[in-house]
Design a protein around this motif. Structure first.
Motif, PDB file in Angstrom:
ATOM      1  N   LEU A 162      26.136   3.929  -0.482  1.00 24.50           N
ATOM      2  CA  LEU A 162      27.586   4.108  -0.009  1.00 24.50           C
ATOM      3  C   LEU A 162      27.974   5.475   0.491  1.00 24.50           C
ATOM      4  O   LEU A 162      28.992   5.466   1.193  1.00 24.50           O
ATOM      5  CB  LEU A 162      28.407   3.867  -1.470  1.00 24.50           C
ATOM      6  CG  LEU A 162      28.094   2.553  -1.974  1.00 24.50           C
ATOM      7  CD1 LEU A 162      28.727   2.485  -3.653  1.00 24.50           C
ATOM      8  CD2 LEU A 162      28.757   1.564  -1.603  1.00 24.50           C
ATOM      9  N   ASN A 163      27.196   6.320   0.026  1.00 19.56           N
ATOM     10  CA  ASN A 163      27.605   7.614   0.867  1.00 19.56           C
ATOM     11  C   ASN A 163      27.510   7.686   2.305  1.00 19.56           C
ATOM     12  O   ASN A 163      28.280   8.160   3.178  1.00 19.56           O
ATOM     13  CB  ASN A 163      26.940   8.752   0.065  1.00 19.56           C
ATOM     14  CG  ASN A 163      27.352  10.189   0.684  1.00 19.56           C
ATOM     15  OD1 ASN A 163      28.346  10.441   0.458  1.00 19.56           O
ATOM     16  ND2 ASN A 163      26.422  10.949   1.280  1.00 19.56           N
ATOM     17  N   GLY A 164      26.279   7.131   2.831  1.00 21.90           N
ATOM     18  CA  GLY A 164      26.080   6.504   4.293  1.00 21.90           C
ATOM     19  C   GLY A 164      26.816   5.769   4.767  1.00 21.90           C
ATOM     20  O   GLY A 164      27.536   6.117   5.938  1.00 21.90           O
ATOM     21  N   LEU A 165      27.357   4.916   4.006  1.00 23.16           N
ATOM     22  CA  LEU A 165      28.402   3.572   4.499  1.00 23.16           C
ATOM     23  C   LEU A 165      29.730   4.900   4.671  1.00 23.16           C
ATOM     24  O   LEU A 165      30.342   4.529   5.600  1.00 23.16           O
ATOM     25  CB  LEU A 165      28.421   2.780   3.599  1.00 23.16           C
ATOM     26  CG  LEU A 165      29.545   1.647   3.951  1.00 23.16           C
ATOM     27  CD1 LEU A 165      29.328   1.068   5.399  1.00 23.16           C
ATOM     28  CD2 LEU A 165      29.719   0.592   2.794  1.00 23.16           C
ATOM     29  N   LYS A 166      29.755   5.500   3.714  1.00 24.48           N
ATOM     30  CA  LYS A 166      31.373   6.484   3.909  1.00 24.48           C
ATOM     31  C   LYS A 166      31.385   7.100   5.055  1.00 24.48           C
ATOM     32  O   LYS A 166      32.140   7.237   5.930  1.00 24.48           O
ATOM     33  CB  LYS A 166      31.284   7.264   2.643  1.00 24.48           C
ATOM     34  CG  LYS A 166      32.633   8.154   2.541  1.00 24.48           C
ATOM     35  CD  LYS A 166      32.689   8.900   1.443  1.00 24.48           C
ATOM     36  CE  LYS A 166      33.988   9.830   1.439  1.00 24.48           C
ATOM     37  NZ  LYS A 166      34.033  10.870   0.236  1.00 24.48           N
ATOM     38  N   GLN A 167      30.094   7.800   5.324  1.00 24.50           N
ATOM     39  CA  GLN A 167      30.033   8.810   6.498  1.00 24.50           C
ATOM     40  C   GLN A 167      30.037   7.764   7.777  1.00 24.50           C
ATOM     41  O   GLN A 167      31.005   8.196   8.680  1.00 24.50           O
ATOM     42  CB  GLN A 167      28.568   9.523   6.583  1.00 24.50           C
ATOM     43  CG  GLN A 167      28.529  10.588   5.713  1.00 24.50           C
ATOM     44  CD  GLN A 167      27.405  11.261   5.662  1.00 24.50           C
ATOM     45  OE1 GLN A 167      26.388  10.709   6.293  1.00 24.50           O
ATOM     46  NE2 GLN A 167      27.046  12.070   4.808  1.00 24.50           N
ATOM     47  N   ALA A 168      29.526   6.673   8.002  1.00 25.46           N
ATOM     48  CA  ALA A 168      29.621   5.744   9.237  1.00 25.46           C
ATOM     49  C   ALA A 168      31.142   5.301   9.298  1.00 25.46           C
ATOM     50  O   ALA A 168      31.621   5.210  10.267  1.00 25.46           O
ATOM     51  CB  ALA A 168      28.798   4.421   8.820  1.00 25.46           C
ATOM     52  N   LEU A 169      31.770   4.928   7.883  1.00 28.85           N
ATOM     53  CA  LEU A 169      33.110   4.489   8.161  1.00 28.85           C
ATOM     54  C   LEU A 169      34.042   5.401   8.604  1.00 28.85           C
ATOM     55  O   LEU A 169      35.236   5.377   9.179  1.00 28.85           O
ATOM     56  CB  LEU A 169      33.452   4.016   6.652  1.00 28.85           C
ATOM     57  CG  LEU A 169      32.607   2.431   6.570  1.00 28.85           C
ATOM     58  CD1 LEU A 169      33.299   1.953   5.037  1.00 28.85           C
ATOM     59  CD2 LEU A 169      33.103   1.553   7.391  1.00 28.85           C
ATOM     60  N   THR A 170      33.821   6.788   8.062  1.00 23.19           N
ATOM     61  CA  THR A 170      34.651   7.858   8.524  1.00 23.19           C
ATOM     62  C   THR A 170      34.659   8.278   9.707  1.00 23.19           C
ATOM     63  O   THR A 170      35.280   8.330  10.489  1.00 23.19           O
ATOM     64  CB  THR A 170      33.987   9.236   7.545  1.00 23.19           C
ATOM     65  OG1 THR A 170      34.092   8.921   6.274  1.00 23.19           O
ATOM     66  CG2 THR A 170      34.999  10.500   7.914  1.00 23.19           C
ATOM     67  N   LYS A 171      33.182   7.996  10.527  1.00 25.83           N
ATOM     68  CA  LYS A 171      33.154   8.410  12.004  1.00 25.83           C
ATOM     69  C   LYS A 171      33.739   7.326  12.664  1.00 25.83           C
ATOM     70  O   LYS A 171      34.287   7.469  13.707  1.00 25.83           O
ATOM     71  CB  LYS A 171      31.578   8.357  12.271  1.00 25.83           C
ATOM     72  CG  LYS A 171      31.159   8.844  13.561  1.00 25.83           C
ATOM     73  CD  LYS A 171      29.813   8.950  14.025  1.00 25.83           C
ATOM     74  CE  LYS A 171      29.691   9.343  15.540  1.00 25.83           C
ATOM     75  NZ  LYS A 171      28.256   9.474  15.546  1.00 25.83           N
TER      76      LYS A 171
END
Length: 845
Positions: free
Chosen positions: A195-204
């Protein structure tokens, strides 16, 4: 399937109603966390209600009042997490986590493994990682560790009722706790990392989307206010954007294009459909090229517009293909102007290319050829635009010495007028009259335009006219002296014939008289040649076959030329021409003699050829542009030294000769020219130094044969009739009287026409025949004959002249004169004519 769709629809409605309003505008990760929390709380509240009732009933029966309190508290906490939507996500997530964690702790302490409290602990840690984040997941794992350790200490120091009778309870609990923590850590931390990686990807992605939206917004602002019609196609060919200008250009709104992407291809004019459809279909593929094309569209109101289409690929910062951006500009007005300019240009070129003159334009300074018309390109065999005029048109290595470029402009560097001049072009060898003028070229530079009219044929006509004038002058001179000269010759030849009649045969005197007679006849023929050249002789023409004359001439020539000269002939043509046999004999003799003399020292080949030629419109240029019809071509060639081009224009002039004194009169070719012209033909000569000469004579021809009457030898006719002979020249009357008396006639002579008329009027029936000269003082021969015939209409009259422009054979016959003959007249000709006239008169009587 329908039930599932209804359930999904109901769930979506429920989400929109109960989920916090901000979630719908939040970032994707927050949105999904809200959805997960809402889903979990809804399931726990909905489904957990039944589980709570069952747990409360069981706990009541068993007397587990503490369990009942834990269950109720946890359920109420979950309801609060669901209902209190105004609280932050992490607070509501914390409440939900506390609910699950309290259930797990309570059940673990109160019921041990049987209460399944570890399951709630497992769910609580996963929910903490999913809803709150990585820190919450680690904290939940730590709490689970402390909780399970606390239960272990509880079993060791104060065993609960559920652990009293069980064997190895502590050991079993420790094994279960360790396995639980291992699995719980793996799942919880993995989920949190994911979820943290997904958050970073979604943030980008959100940042990119924001940048893209910002860029798109800027583009939209620019495009919306752009005069051109803009649109943006995605990678799959889908329309992302259409600018409002489309309505002004096409009549269709942007919404209509967005609703119907195929409208782009539908509005293209049918005549441009094929090439445009190929181009538009290429817009859906990744293509690095920037494309341009013009095509027509049909507006919604059926007006036709010209569109200039420009498109280019669009890529993201990392090189991903995002589609193609297209710009379309209304160029209808420009096309109308272009069409008009094209029409004017086409008309201009049509006019220039239809002019039968060579036209070119060249830069005044660089001499670069800027334009050549079609006629000039055909004349030179190639388009030499771009080359230098002095190299291409004059075969020079540098600007011509006579170049007039700067004579065409004034001191202010402005065009000053037209310059007209003539030249013989060294490349085409044709004569031109050039009209030069300075002009401003399309780019503003000074240039020279030259219009060169081919006057080669005019030059030929000019030379022919000059030659004709020379011949006319010679003819006038010849006519002026012919009468007197023929009278002199008549006396010489006549008295020589009389002397020969009296001279003894075989004596030196006879030989000398024969030479005089021969010389007289040569002089007679010379006068004939002069008059023939001037077209003033009255030589009879009749159909004749040239091949028979050619064969006779070649026999004569063969015996008089050196053996080193070979004769080559092809005289098989049987075509007929209208001419005089004696003149044609003279033509061939002159040409063959000249050819033989040209090879007298070096030897060579004398060629005589007859060829039937049919001149048509297609091949007239190959035959001196003669009129269409059948011709007999007589060619006489030699392989001698040839002629100098400088004398070529003079060879047909009378008395022009390149031979030494006593070797030629200069009348041969002039006579040939006159005879050919009198036959309606044309003579052409080709000669080059060192390569010999060819004379080509064209005669109008036909193939109708006429029967020839064989000549018969006959005795010289005589008679005893009375003849009145009138001539103002005493030698002629004396000589002619003697000739006639020797023929048996009774002759009365008079040297005065007045006396002769008086004598005849006094004795009109005393004479059987009148022979009178034409040119005499007081009364001319024709007037004398008319006066006498007025007195006696049946009177036969023979009119003689050395030369006269006043009367001809036809005119004499119209007057009633029986014969019209030219001096000098030899005895046998005179005897035949007199006898013929007298016999015809006798028959008529």
């Amino acid at each position: 399937m329908v039930l599932i769709e209804k359930l999904v629809g109901s769930w979506n409605v429920l989400e929109k109603k109960w989920m916090p309003a901000y979630a719908w505008q939040a970032d994707p990760l927050t949105f999904w966390r809200e959805r997960i929390l809402f889903l979990m709380c809804t399931i726990c509240v909905g489904m957990g209600f039944f589980a709570l009732i069952a747990s409360l009933v069981l706990s009541y029966k068993e007397g587990f009042w503490a369990v009942m309190a834990v269950d109720v508290t946890a359920y109420l906490a979950m309801v609060c997490a669901l209902v209190l939507r105004s609280l932050p996500l992490k607070v509501r997530g914390g409440i939900a986590f506390a609910c699950l964690y309290s259930l797990g702790v309570g059940l673990s302490f109160l019921l041990g493994p049987v209460g399944a409290g570890y399951i709630w602990l497992f769910g609580a840690s996963i929910m903490a990682g999913a809803i709150i984040g990585m820190g919450a997941s680690i904290a939940s794992l730590a709490l689970n560790l402390f909780t399970l350790a606390g239960v272990g200490l509880y079993i060791f120091y104060a065993p609960p009722f559920w652990a009293v009778n069980a064997e190895n309870v502590l050991e079993r609990w420790l094994v279960m706790a360790l396995n639980f923590l291992l699995l719980n850590s793996f799942v919880t931390i993995s989920t949190a990392f994911m979820l943290n990686g997904l958050k970073q990807a979604l943030t980008k992605e959100q940042e990119i989307s924001a940048d893209l939206r910002q860029s798109e917004e800027r583009y939209r602002i620019v495009a919306d206010f752009n005069y051109d019609w803009e649109y943006w196609l995605g990678p799959q060919g889908e329309l992302h954007y259409v600018s409002p200008s489309c309505q002004r250009i096409t009549g269709y709104t942007a919404d209509e294009f967005m609703a119907n992407p195929d409208l782009l291809a539908t509005i293209v004019h049918e005549k441009d459909m094929d090439r445009t459809s190929n181009h538009l279909s290429a817009d859906t593929r990744e293509n690095p090229d920037v494309d341009f094309m013009d095509f027509r569209i049909v507006r919604s109101d059926q007006q036709i517009k010209w569109i200039s289409h420009f498109c280019l690929p669009v890529y993201s910062d990392n090189g991903n293909y995002l589609g193609r951006r297209a710009s379309n500009r209304d160029i209808t007005d420009r096309k109308v102007i272009e069409d008009k300019l094209s029409l004017h240009h086409e008309r201009f070129l049509t006019v220039l290319n239809s002019i039968d003159a060579s036209i070119y334009v060249a830069d005044l300074d660089t001499y670069e050829i800027l334009f050549m018309n079609k006629h000039m390109i055909e004349t030179y065999g190639e388009d030499m635009t771009g080359g230098r005029c002095y190299e291409a048109l004059r075969d020079e290595s540098e600007p011509c010495d006579w170049c007039n470029n700067y004579e065409l402009i004034n001191e202010h560097m402005e065009p000053s007028g037209v310059h007209i001049w003539q030249e013989q072009n060294p490349v085409t060898s044709k004569w031109y009259v050039n009209h030069d003028r300075a002009i401003r070229w399309t780019d503003g530079r000074l240039a020279k335009i030259q219009i060169a009219t081919d006057i080669t044929e005019l030059k030929k006509l000019e030379n022919e006219l000059r030659q004709s004038h020379k011949m006319e002058a010679i003819g006038t001179l010849a006519g002026g002296i012919a009468h007197d000269f023929n009278n002199i010759l008549a006396s010489i030849i006549g008295f020589t014939e009389l002397a020969l009649d009296d001279a003894q045969k075989g004596t030196l005197l006879e030989d000398n008289l024969q030479q005089v007679y021969i010389a007289g006849n040569r002089a007679k023929e010379l006068v004939k040649q002069i008059l023939t050249f001037a077209r003033q002789s009255d030589e009879k023409t009749k159909p004749l076959q040239v091949n028979t004359i050619a064969k006779e001439v070649l026999k004569l020539i063969r015996s008089s030329i050196p053996s080193s000269i070979r004769i080559q002939q092809d005289t098989a043509s049987t075509a007929l021409i209208m001419g005089n046999p004696a003149q044609m004999h003279q033509v061939l003799m002159n040409l063959c003699t000249n050819a033989a003399q040209a090879m007298e020292h070096s030897g060579g080949t004398l060629g005589v050829y007859l060829e039937d030629i049919n001149v048509t419109a297609d091949n007239a240029h190959e035959h001196e542009n003669l009129d269409q019809g059948e011709y007999l071509l007589l060619s006489v060639s030699d392989t001698g030294d040839g002629m100098d081009p400088r004398i070529m224009d003079s060879i047909f002039e009378p008395f022009f000769t390149t031979k030494g004194p006593g070797e030629g009169t200069g009348m041969g070719l002039a006579m040939v020219h006159g005879i050919v012209e009198s036959c309606g033909g044309k003579i052409v000569v080709n000669s080059k130094l060192g390569q010999g000469s060819v004379f080509k004579l064209y005669f109008p021809a036909f193939h109708r044969r006429s029967e020839a009457n064989p000549s018969q030898e006959e005795m010289l006719p005589s008679g005893n009739e009375r003849i009145l002979l009138v001539d103002d020249e005493l030698p002629i009357t004396t000589m002619s009287g003697q000739l006639l008396e020797k023929l048996g006639y009774r002759v009365t002579t008079r040297t005065s026409s007045v006396e002769a008329l008086s004598l005849f009027q006094s004795k009109p029936y005393h004479f059987d025949l009148i022979i009178t000269d034409m040119t005499m003082p007081n009364i001319s021969g024709d007037r004398l004959a008319a006066e006498m015939m007025r007195v006696r209409p049946d009177l036969p009259v023979i009119l003689c002249t050395g030369y006269s422009k006043v009367i001809s054979d036809e005119m004499a016959k119209e007057m009633g004169i029986k014969a019209f003959i030219y001096k000098p007249i030899v005895k046998n000709e005179l005897a035949k004519i007199i006898r013929q006239v007298l016999d015809e008169s006798a028959q008529a009587a």
